[in-house]
Design a protein around this motif. Sequence first.
Motif, PDB file in Angstrom:
ATOM      1  N   TYR A 161      40.578  35.733  42.021  1.00 56.89           N
ATOM      2  CA  TYR A 161      41.223  35.533  40.709  1.00 56.89           C
ATOM      3  C   TYR A 161      40.594  36.445  39.660  1.00 56.89           C
ATOM      4  O   TYR A 161      41.291  37.121  38.895  1.00 56.89           O
ATOM      5  CB  TYR A 161      41.089  34.064  40.295  1.00 56.89           C
ATOM      6  CG  TYR A 161      41.619  33.757  38.912  1.00 56.89           C
ATOM      7  CD1 TYR A 161      40.747  33.603  37.836  1.00 56.89           C
ATOM      8  CD2 TYR A 161      42.984  33.641  38.672  1.00 56.89           C
ATOM      9  CE1 TYR A 161      41.224  33.349  36.560  1.00 56.89           C
ATOM     10  CE2 TYR A 161      43.482  33.375  37.396  1.00 56.89           C
ATOM     11  CZ  TYR A 161      42.582  33.233  36.347  1.00 56.89           C
ATOM     12  OH  TYR A 161      43.070  32.979  35.079  1.00 56.89           O
ATOM     13  N   VAL A 162      39.250  36.512  39.642  1.00 58.29           N
ATOM     14  CA  VAL A 162      38.560  37.344  38.635  1.00 58.29           C
ATOM     15  C   VAL A 162      38.899  38.817  38.862  1.00 58.29           C
ATOM     16  O   VAL A 162      39.199  39.554  37.924  1.00 58.29           O
ATOM     17  CB  VAL A 162      37.035  37.113  38.676  1.00 58.29           C
ATOM     18  CG1 VAL A 162      36.322  38.047  37.711  1.00 58.29           C
ATOM     19  CG2 VAL A 162      36.689  35.655  38.356  1.00 58.29           C
ATOM     20  N   LYS A 163      38.913  39.249  40.135  1.00 64.91           N
ATOM     21  CA  LYS A 163      39.261  40.663  40.431  1.00 64.91           C
ATOM     22  C   LYS A 163      40.661  40.969  39.904  1.00 64.91           C
ATOM     23  O   LYS A 163      40.889  41.976  39.242  1.00 64.91           O
ATOM     24  CB  LYS A 163      39.218  40.900  41.948  1.00 64.91           C
ATOM     25  CG  LYS A 163      37.821  41.166  42.484  1.00 64.91           C
ATOM     26  CD  LYS A 163      37.856  41.488  43.972  1.00 64.91           C
ATOM     27  CE  LYS A 163      38.338  42.886  44.248  1.00 64.91           C
ATOM     28  NZ  LYS A 163      37.286  43.793  44.774  1.00 64.91           N
ATOM     29  N   ASN A 164      41.575  40.037  40.159  1.00 61.73           N
ATOM     30  CA  ASN A 164      42.959  40.266  39.762  1.00 61.73           C
ATOM     31  C   ASN A 164      43.118  40.269  38.248  1.00 61.73           C
ATOM     32  O   ASN A 164      43.846  41.094  37.686  1.00 61.73           O
ATOM     33  CB  ASN A 164      43.853  39.188  40.388  1.00 61.73           C
ATOM     34  CG  ASN A 164      45.315  39.578  40.302  1.00 61.73           C
ATOM     35  OD1 ASN A 164      45.680  40.734  40.502  1.00 61.73           O
ATOM     36  ND2 ASN A 164      46.148  38.630  39.926  1.00 61.73           N
ATOM     37  N   GLN A 165      42.406  39.376  37.558  1.00 63.85           N
ATOM     38  CA  GLN A 165      42.493  39.275  36.092  1.00 63.85           C
ATOM     39  C   GLN A 165      41.881  40.495  35.396  1.00 63.85           C
ATOM     40  O   GLN A 165      42.255  40.833  34.279  1.00 63.85           O
ATOM     41  CB  GLN A 165      41.749  38.016  35.601  1.00 63.85           C
ATOM     42  CG  GLN A 165      42.472  36.731  35.896  1.00 63.85           C
ATOM     43  CD  GLN A 165      43.745  36.571  35.086  1.00 63.85           C
ATOM     44  OE1 GLN A 165      43.762  36.795  33.880  1.00 63.85           O
ATOM     45  NE2 GLN A 165      44.828  36.226  35.750  1.00 63.85           N
ATOM     46  N   THR A 166      40.916  41.135  36.061  1.00 64.98           N
ATOM     47  CA  THR A 166      40.162  42.184  35.337  1.00 64.98           C
ATOM     48  C   THR A 166      40.570  43.598  35.738  1.00 64.98           C
ATOM     49  O   THR A 166      40.230  44.558  35.057  1.00 64.98           O
ATOM     50  CB  THR A 166      38.644  42.033  35.631  1.00 64.98           C
ATOM     51  OG1 THR A 166      38.469  42.023  37.065  1.00 64.98           O
ATOM     52  CG2 THR A 166      38.085  40.745  35.035  1.00 64.98           C
ATOM     53  N   LYS A 167      41.345  43.720  36.852  1.00 70.89           N
ATOM     54  CA  LYS A 167      41.516  45.059  37.463  1.00 70.89           C
ATOM     55  C   LYS A 167      42.088  46.089  36.478  1.00 70.89           C
ATOM     56  O   LYS A 167      41.748  47.257  36.525  1.00 70.89           O
ATOM     57  CB  LYS A 167      42.362  44.986  38.734  1.00 70.89           C
ATOM     58  CG  LYS A 167      43.794  44.530  38.559  1.00 70.89           C
ATOM     59  CD  LYS A 167      44.528  44.521  39.918  1.00 70.89           C
ATOM     60  CE  LYS A 167      45.977  44.174  39.694  1.00 70.89           C
ATOM     61  NZ  LYS A 167      46.350  42.872  40.219  1.00 70.89           N
ATOM     62  N   SER A 168      42.951  45.651  35.555  1.00 72.43           N
ATOM     63  CA  SER A 168      43.513  46.676  34.647  1.00 72.43           C
ATOM     64  C   SER A 168      42.980  46.485  33.222  1.00 72.43           C
ATOM     65  O   SER A 168      43.611  46.889  32.254  1.00 72.43           O
ATOM     66  CB  SER A 168      45.040  46.559  34.655  1.00 72.43           C
ATOM     67  OG  SER A 168      45.366  45.191  34.456  1.00 72.43           O
ATOM     68  N   LYS A 169      41.814  45.834  33.095  1.00 76.69           N
ATOM     69  CA  LYS A 169      41.210  45.644  31.769  1.00 76.69           C
ATOM     70  C   LYS A 169      39.918  46.468  31.698  1.00 76.69           C
ATOM     71  O   LYS A 169      39.309  46.764  32.722  1.00 76.69           O
ATOM     72  CB  LYS A 169      40.896  44.157  31.532  1.00 76.69           C
ATOM     73  CG  LYS A 169      42.121  43.257  31.377  1.00 76.69           C
ATOM     74  CD  LYS A 169      41.719  41.839  30.938  1.00 76.69           C
ATOM     75  CE  LYS A 169      42.959  40.957  30.752  1.00 76.69           C
ATOM     76  NZ  LYS A 169      43.172  40.063  31.921  1.00 76.69           N
ATOM     77  N   PRO A 170      39.500  46.823  30.453  1.00 78.75           N
ATOM     78  CA  PRO A 170      38.221  47.525  30.297  1.00 78.75           C
ATOM     79  C   PRO A 170      37.088  46.666  30.866  1.00 78.75           C
ATOM     80  O   PRO A 170      37.168  45.436  30.822  1.00 78.75           O
ATOM     81  CB  PRO A 170      38.070  47.669  28.781  1.00 78.75           C
ATOM     82  CG  PRO A 170      39.415  47.410  28.195  1.00 78.75           C
ATOM     83  CD  PRO A 170      40.161  46.546  29.157  1.00 78.75           C
ATOM     84  N   ILE A 171      36.042  47.301  31.389  1.00 76.53           N
ATOM     85  CA  ILE A 171      34.934  46.563  32.009  1.00 76.53           C
ATOM     86  C   ILE A 171      34.187  45.796  30.932  1.00 76.53           C
ATOM     87  O   ILE A 171      33.839  46.354  29.895  1.00 76.53           O
ATOM     88  CB  ILE A 171      33.970  47.545  32.725  1.00 76.53           C
ATOM     89  CG1 ILE A 171      34.725  48.325  33.811  1.00 76.53           C
ATOM     90  CG2 ILE A 171      32.770  46.810  33.317  1.00 76.53           C
ATOM     91  CD1 ILE A 171      33.915  49.452  34.447  1.00 76.53           C
ATOM     92  N   MET A 172      33.955  44.479  31.161  1.00 77.38           N
ATOM     93  CA  MET A 172      33.190  43.656  30.214  1.00 77.38           C
ATOM     94  C   MET A 172      31.773  43.539  30.793  1.00 77.38           C
ATOM     95  O   MET A 172      31.535  42.838  31.761  1.00 77.38           O
ATOM     96  CB  MET A 172      33.859  42.273  30.118  1.00 77.38           C
ATOM     97  CG  MET A 172      33.250  41.345  29.105  1.00 77.38           C
ATOM     98  SD  MET A 172      34.312  39.948  28.636  1.00 77.38           S
ATOM     99  CE  MET A 172      34.490  39.009  30.083  1.00 77.38           C
ATOM    100  N   TYR A 173      30.802  44.297  30.211  1.00 78.68           N
ATOM    101  CA  TYR A 173      29.428  44.263  30.752  1.00 78.68           C
ATOM    102  C   TYR A 173      28.668  43.035  30.248  1.00 78.68           C
ATOM    103  O   TYR A 173      28.970  42.598  29.143  1.00 78.68           O
ATOM    104  CB  TYR A 173      28.671  45.529  30.338  1.00 78.68           C
ATOM    105  CG  TYR A 173      29.155  46.763  31.079  1.00 78.68           C
ATOM    106  CD1 TYR A 173      30.042  47.651  30.481  1.00 78.68           C
ATOM    107  CD2 TYR A 173      28.786  46.986  32.395  1.00 78.68           C
ATOM    108  CE1 TYR A 173      30.518  48.757  31.177  1.00 78.68           C
ATOM    109  CE2 TYR A 173      29.250  48.091  33.104  1.00 78.68           C
ATOM    110  CZ  TYR A 173      30.128  48.970  32.484  1.00 78.68           C
ATOM    111  OH  TYR A 173      30.582  50.058  33.187  1.00 78.68           O
TER     112      TYR A 173
END
Length: 240
Positions: free
Chosen positions: A228-240
């Motif tokens: 779920y996290v991979k899918n939610q973040t794949k096209s978003k800027p990286i949140m460090y």
Amino acid sequence: AFQHRLWPEIEKTVKQQVAMARMGIGDCGSGWQLFAEDGEMKMYRREEEVDGMVVDPLKAVHVVKGITGHEVCHYFFSPQYRYDWETTLEQMTVLETISDDTLMFHQIHKRIWPASQRDVVFWSHMRKLPNDQDRDGPDIWTVVNNSTEDPDHPANAGKCVRIFLTVCLLCQTRVIPPKDGTPLSRDNISCKITYCSVVNPGGWAPASVLRAVYKREYPKFLKRFTAYVKNQTKSKPIMY
Ligand SMILES: CCCc1ccc(-c2ccc(S(=O)(=O)CCO)cc2)cc1[C@H]1C[C@H]1c1ccccn1
């Protein structure tokens, strides 16, 4: 900042849980038995009973490419995403917003036949920790969930058996910068996840049933949540 009545307990529990999560599995003499494995994910448990009830501590380690520890903790902590990944959730209520990184929840989980339905009241705290092993390494993020009392939700007052749990999700981001100096992308990051939980089922339930539930549900939960996290973040800027 204003000291909430739970703050001392939260501080103590977070330090204690993070220290335990950082301890490795150790050699097999430590009582940890591998009970599930799927690619990078390894799940261990110790068989422990308290008053004849199964309270098997669980420790899972997983390495997931393309996401950061901050992102994993953000999606685990934030209530607005929980119904998307927590399949056993029937009802979730935020009882109190203690601070922007500390909430209190009441959760009713779906009934697992033949055990009776369970519910839980817990505080949840998210925190960034200094990476004391590697000074200039990326930060470590954690979410700790710990059962607590709420006068408006007394234990075992309704249809549910109240469970008691302590959960620690500890995430360490790894960055491997590209050789040619191109900007970092999700291909250059991964997250080492350690998930520890101790659940007291509250009322008696057959040990064989509880162990079967955990054996089925925990691997499913961690795989589903990280996907779920991979899918939610794949096209978003990286949140460090
Ligand atoms: C008789 C015991 C039943 C039982 C006790 C406890 C939990 C449970 C509650 C909370 C958390 S969490 O990590 O804090 C994430 C927020 O929800 C994980 C697990 C789930 C079940 C039931 C539903 C089964 C289950 C077990 C393991 C993972 C997921 N679901």
